[in-house]
Design an enzyme around this catalytic site. Sequence first.
Site, PDB file in Angstrom:
ATOM      1  N   ARG A   1       0.846  -1.206   0.000  1.00 26.01           N
ATOM      2  CA  ARG A   1       0.000   0.000   0.000  1.00 26.01           C
ATOM      3  C   ARG A   1       0.876   1.250   0.000  1.00 26.01           C
ATOM      4  O   ARG A   1       1.898   1.300   0.688  1.00 26.01           O
ATOM      5  CB  ARG A   1      -0.937  -0.010   1.207  1.00 26.01           C
ATOM      6  CG  ARG A   1      -1.949  -1.141   1.089  1.00 26.01           C
ATOM      7  CD  ARG A   1      -3.276  -0.802   1.752  1.00 26.01           C
ATOM      8  NE  ARG A   1      -4.258  -1.847   1.442  1.00 26.01           N
ATOM      9  CZ  ARG A   1      -5.220  -1.701   0.552  1.00 26.01           C
ATOM     10  NH1 ARG A   1      -5.383  -0.565  -0.107  1.00 26.01           N
ATOM     11  NH2 ARG A   1      -6.079  -2.684   0.316  1.00 26.01           N
TER      12      ARG A   1
ATOM     13  N   GLU B   1       9.096  10.110  -8.597  1.00 28.65           N
ATOM     14  CA  GLU B   1       9.815  10.471  -7.365  1.00 28.65           C
ATOM     15  C   GLU B   1      10.749   9.355  -6.917  1.00 28.65           C
ATOM     16  O   GLU B   1      11.827   9.625  -6.388  1.00 28.65           O
ATOM     17  CB  GLU B   1       8.822  10.791  -6.248  1.00 28.65           C
ATOM     18  CG  GLU B   1       8.021  12.056  -6.524  1.00 28.65           C
ATOM     19  CD  GLU B   1       6.924  12.292  -5.496  1.00 28.65           C
ATOM     20  OE1 GLU B   1       6.938  11.623  -4.435  1.00 28.65           O
ATOM     21  OE2 GLU B   1       6.059  13.131  -5.767  1.00 28.65           O
TER      22      GLU B   1
ATOM     23  N   HIS C   1       7.639   1.224 -10.632  1.00 27.77           N
ATOM     24  CA  HIS C   1       6.436   0.879  -9.871  1.00 27.77           C
ATOM     25  C   HIS C   1       5.211   1.232 -10.689  1.00 27.77           C
ATOM     26  O   HIS C   1       5.200   2.208 -11.439  1.00 27.77           O
ATOM     27  CB  HIS C   1       6.381   1.586  -8.511  1.00 27.77           C
ATOM     28  CG  HIS C   1       6.632   3.064  -8.557  1.00 27.77           C
ATOM     29  ND1 HIS C   1       7.884   3.596  -8.739  1.00 27.77           N
ATOM     30  CD2 HIS C   1       5.785   4.115  -8.442  1.00 27.77           C
ATOM     31  CE1 HIS C   1       7.806   4.907  -8.732  1.00 27.77           C
ATOM     32  NE2 HIS C   1       6.547   5.258  -8.566  1.00 27.77           N
TER      33      HIS C   1
ATOM     34  N   HIS D   1       1.306   2.212 -10.027  1.00 30.34           N
ATOM     35  CA  HIS D   1       0.280   2.576  -9.060  1.00 30.34           C
ATOM     36  C   HIS D   1      -1.031   1.919  -9.496  1.00 30.34           C
ATOM     37  O   HIS D   1      -1.417   2.019 -10.672  1.00 30.34           O
ATOM     38  CB  HIS D   1       0.034   4.085  -9.050  1.00 30.34           C
ATOM     39  CG  HIS D   1       1.192   4.942  -8.655  1.00 30.34           C
ATOM     40  ND1 HIS D   1       1.282   5.552  -7.427  1.00 30.34           N
ATOM     41  CD2 HIS D   1       2.309   5.304  -9.335  1.00 30.34           C
ATOM     42  CE1 HIS D   1       2.398   6.272  -7.376  1.00 30.34           C
ATOM     43  NE2 HIS D   1       3.041   6.142  -8.519  1.00 30.34           N
TER      44      HIS D   1
HETATM   45  P1  AMP Z   1       6.086   8.308  -8.095  1.00 30.07           P
HETATM   46  O1  AMP Z   1       5.853   9.795  -8.031  1.00 30.07           O
HETATM   47  O2  AMP Z   1       5.334   7.633  -9.187  1.00 30.07           O
HETATM   48  O3  AMP Z   1       7.557   7.969  -8.053  1.00 30.07           O
HETATM   49  O4  AMP Z   1       5.417   7.732  -6.772  1.00 30.07           O
HETATM   50  C1  AMP Z   1       6.116   7.327  -5.633  1.00 30.07           C
HETATM   51  C2  AMP Z   1       5.090   6.879  -4.620  1.00 30.07           C
HETATM   52  O5  AMP Z   1       5.766   6.209  -3.576  1.00 30.07           O
HETATM   53  C3  AMP Z   1       4.292   8.028  -3.957  1.00 30.07           C
HETATM   54  O6  AMP Z   1       2.903   7.810  -4.203  1.00 30.07           O
HETATM   55  C4  AMP Z   1       4.639   7.896  -2.473  1.00 30.07           C
HETATM   56  O7  AMP Z   1       3.566   8.188  -1.628  1.00 30.07           O
HETATM   57  C5  AMP Z   1       5.078   6.431  -2.383  1.00 30.07           C
HETATM   58  N1  AMP Z   1       5.986   6.123  -1.277  1.00 30.07           N
HETATM   59  C6  AMP Z   1       7.122   6.764  -0.927  1.00 30.07           C
HETATM   60  N2  AMP Z   1       7.706   6.169   0.125  1.00 30.07           N
HETATM   61  C7  AMP Z   1       6.930   5.103   0.445  1.00 30.07           C
HETATM   62  C8  AMP Z   1       6.989   4.084   1.441  1.00 30.07           C
HETATM   63  N3  AMP Z   1       7.981   4.020   2.344  1.00 30.07           N
HETATM   64  N4  AMP Z   1       6.011   3.141   1.463  1.00 30.07           N
HETATM   65  C9  AMP Z   1       4.988   3.182   0.569  1.00 30.07           C
HETATM   66  N5  AMP Z   1       4.880   4.122  -0.391  1.00 30.07           N
HETATM   67  C10 AMP Z   1       5.833   5.071  -0.456  1.00 30.07           C
END
Ligand code: AMP
Length: 126
Positions: A34, A105, A110, A112
């Site tokens: 999640r 980020e 990954h 979503h």
């Molecule tokens: P992106 O902008 O597509 O790289 O999305 C990175 C996602 O990783 C964001 O939705 C964050 O909320 C999520 N995220 C960052 N750190 C963690 C963590 N420790 N556990 C779960 N999700 C994370």
Amino acid sequence: MAYTYDPQNVFAKILRGEIPNNTVLETEHSLAFRDIAPQAPDHVLVIPRGAYVCYDHFALEASEAEIVDFTRTIGEVCRMLGLQPGEGGNGFRMISNAGLDGVQEVPHLHVHILAGRPLGRMLQKG
Ligand code: AMP
């Protein structure tokens, strides 16, 4: 240009067990957990265990077993959450951000999976 993978990214730390996660599904080559800051009632991230920066990197270098596992894991998570439109679920959206314009980020591939409310149109301006 070749991809350079940063082994200190947060998802690499999750895969090494250095940071906890809220696991939904584990497979041989993939992990689903999640999102820590959910943007919908269901917000799950699916990642390959291998060191791939983004989808292009994965498509270039992953084995067929990794690609099949990753693809099937995404589908399995949707089924576990009861989202599949063909069986009465309300559906979902998959997003995989890559690079600067994709506003990625975390530099580990990954996908979503977002669901649980109407998600609006695909993109907003700006
Ligand atoms: P992106 O902008 O597509 O790289 O999305 C990175 C996602 O990783 C964001 O939705 C964050 O909320 C999520 N995220 C960052 N750190 C963690 C963590 N420790 N556990 C779960 N999700 C994370």
